[in-house]
Design a protein around this motif. Structure first.
Motif, PDB file in Angstrom:
ATOM      1  N   CYS A  43       0.827  -1.222   0.000  1.00 23.36           N
ATOM      2  CA  CYS A  43       0.000   0.000   0.000  1.00 23.36           C
ATOM      3  C   CYS A  43       0.854   1.262   0.000  1.00 23.36           C
ATOM      4  CB  CYS A  43      -0.938  -0.001   1.195  1.00 23.36           C
ATOM      5  SG  CYS A  43      -0.088   0.160   2.777  1.00 23.36           S
ATOM      6  N   ASN A  44       2.169   1.105  -0.053  1.00 20.47           N
ATOM      7  CA  ASN A  44       3.101   2.246  -0.140  1.00 20.47           C
ATOM      8  C   ASN A  44       3.301   3.049   1.143  1.00 20.47           C
ATOM      9  OD1 ASN A  44       3.431   1.825  -2.975  1.00 20.47           O
ATOM     10  ND2 ASN A  44       1.455   2.866  -3.266  1.00 20.47           N
ATOM     11  N   HIS A  45       2.629   2.678   2.219  1.00 20.57           N
ATOM     12  CA  HIS A  45       2.901   3.403   3.472  1.00 20.57           C
ATOM     13  C   HIS A  45       2.968   2.442   4.660  1.00 20.57           C
ATOM     14  CE1 HIS A  45      -1.496   3.286   3.314  1.00 20.57           C
ATOM     15  NE2 HIS A  45      -1.481   3.413   4.628  1.00 20.57           N
TER      16      HIS A  45
ATOM     17  N   TYR B  38      -6.601   9.458 -12.396  1.00 21.11           N
ATOM     18  CA  TYR B  38      -6.606   9.570 -10.938  1.00 21.11           C
ATOM     19  C   TYR B  38      -6.294   8.233 -10.278  1.00 21.11           C
ATOM     20  CZ  TYR B  38      -7.924  10.199  -6.126  1.00 21.11           C
ATOM     21  OH  TYR B  38      -7.882  10.232  -4.759  1.00 21.11           O
ATOM     22  N   TYR B  39      -5.316   8.212  -9.393  1.00 24.53           N
ATOM     23  CA  TYR B  39      -5.122   7.036  -8.550  1.00 24.53           C
ATOM     24  C   TYR B  39      -4.540   7.471  -7.215  1.00 24.53           C
ATOM     25  CZ  TYR B  39      -5.008   2.182  -7.402  1.00 24.53           C
ATOM     26  OH  TYR B  39      -5.290   0.976  -6.794  1.00 24.53           O
ATOM     27  N   SER B  40      -5.067   6.931  -6.113  1.00 22.64           N
ATOM     28  CA  SER B  40      -4.559   7.359  -4.807  1.00 22.64           C
ATOM     29  C   SER B  40      -3.299   6.579  -4.446  1.00 22.64           C
ATOM     30  CB  SER B  40      -5.637   7.208  -3.737  1.00 22.64           C
ATOM     31  OG  SER B  40      -6.561   6.201  -4.059  1.00 22.64           O
ATOM     32  N   PHE B  41      -2.373   7.265  -3.838  1.00 17.67           N
ATOM     33  CA  PHE B  41      -1.031   6.714  -3.579  1.00 17.67           C
ATOM     34  C   PHE B  41      -0.999   5.737  -2.412  1.00 17.67           C
ATOM     35  CE2 PHE B  41      -1.665  10.342  -0.886  1.00 17.67           C
ATOM     36  CZ  PHE B  41      -1.128   9.939   0.314  1.00 17.67           C
ATOM     37  N   PHE B  42      -2.037   5.779  -1.563  1.00 22.71           N
ATOM     38  CA  PHE B  42      -1.947   5.014  -0.301  1.00 22.71           C
ATOM     39  C   PHE B  42      -2.622   3.653  -0.381  1.00 22.71           C
ATOM     40  CE2 PHE B  42      -5.738   7.540  -0.360  1.00 22.71           C
ATOM     41  CZ  PHE B  42      -6.709   6.644   0.058  1.00 22.71           C
TER      42      PHE B  42
ATOM     43  N   LYS C 260      -1.747  -1.093  -6.057  1.00 28.01           N
ATOM     44  CA  LYS C 260      -2.183  -1.045  -7.451  1.00 28.01           C
ATOM     45  C   LYS C 260      -2.832  -2.387  -7.780  1.00 28.01           C
ATOM     46  CE  LYS C 260      -0.651   2.898  -9.268  1.00 28.01           C
ATOM     47  NZ  LYS C 260       0.719   3.309  -9.339  1.00 28.01           N
TER      48      LYS C 260
END
Ligand code: ZN
Ligand code: ZN
Length: 274
Positions: free
Chosen positions: A20-22, A57-61, A64
């Motif tokens: 999830c990148n975080h 649009y794509y949220s970073f948190f 993918k």
């Protein structure tokens, strides 16, 4: 000397992964740390992919879509490997966004997750409501009502097992309005057996949740409560003192977290949407 009661973390159904990148740590570290902490049931519920209809649009948190298969494979293989030591559940933390929920359902169904938790971080479809980050700004009564309506609509799909940080919405308006709206949410949760999560990370980082005013409404309505560690790092699964503090806070409101056996784990996508 003050003796402190040692509290065991029996289960945690709110665990993320690096996808999830975080969050940090290998999936295996979460499992081994949980075993060392005496946790009997560990549920992975990483931030779901979404299929936004807004171009570009794509949220970073969140993970993918192309990482979901690896996530499923990894958790399912750990589930097997560690089956004698711990029960592992494979799930996702999901926002219910009306415009793309059909597509999301279809996508997630192929992985046959054991459960979903609802973590409604935004309202509307995430990209379409101005200043929508529900826990950052006071957007007033309309936002609160919208939040409650959307959570209830999402839960009515029958896909969710519980509501993560149900009190994420930051609101500093009329306390009676807050009570009335949140009472609707809590009553729905009570009537349909959706436990509400007291979020341990929110408490640790002094976010606007857990909100004592909300938990008084949970108690008053008789909805079920549980603790969710919301682990973004394996270390979070060792923070027993913090967990005990949260448990005491809940106890101070007259609530105790449900035993794992009392939680109705709903296999998602078993009934048609719409
Ligand atoms: Zn997160
Ligand atoms: Zn989470």
């Amino acid at each position: 000397m003050k003796t402190r009661q040692v509290i065991k973390m029996q289960y945690n159904l709110h665990t993320h992964t690096y996808r999830c990148n975080h969050a940090v740590g290998e999936d295996r570290d979460y499992v081994e740390t949980a075993i060392k902490s005496g946790i009997k049931v560990l549920g992975f519920s990483d931030h779901t992919p979404q299929f936004f209809k807004k171009d570009g649009y794509y949220s970073f948190f969140r993970m993918k879509p192309e990482l979901a298969e690896d996530y499923a494979k990894s958790i399912l293989s750990l589930k097997k490997e560690y089956q004698n030591d711990i029960q592992i559940l494979f799930g996702f933390e999901v926002e219910y966004y009306p415009e793309c929920y059909d597509r999301l359902r279809e996508f997630l169904a192929q992985f046959e997750p054991d459960y979903l938790i609802m973590g409604q971080h935004f309202i509307g479809n995430e990209h379409d409501v101005d200043e929508y980050y529900a826990n950052e700004r006071n957007r007033g009564d309309l936002l609160l009502r919208h939040y409650v309506d959307q959570v209830i609509e999402g839960l009515s799909t029958g896909d969710f097992t519980y509501v993560a940080h149900p009190d994420i919405l930051y609101y500093i308006g009329d306390p009676d309005f807050y009570k009335n709206e949140m009472r609707r949410l809590c009553q729905y949760a009570r009537d349909n057996a959706f436990p509400l999560e007291y979020n341990v990370q929110g408490f640790k980082y002094k976010k606007c949740y857990p909100n004592p005013a909300f938990w008084r409404i949970v108690k008053e309505t008789g909805a079920g409560a549980l603790l969710g560690i919301d682990a973004h790092d394996p270390v979070a699964l060792t923070e027993i003192e913090l967990y005990s503090d949260c448990r005491s806070r809940l106890a101070g409101t007259g609530l105790a977290p449900l035993e794992f056996e009392k939680i109705k784990i709903r296999k998602p996508f078993s009934k048609p949407f719409r």
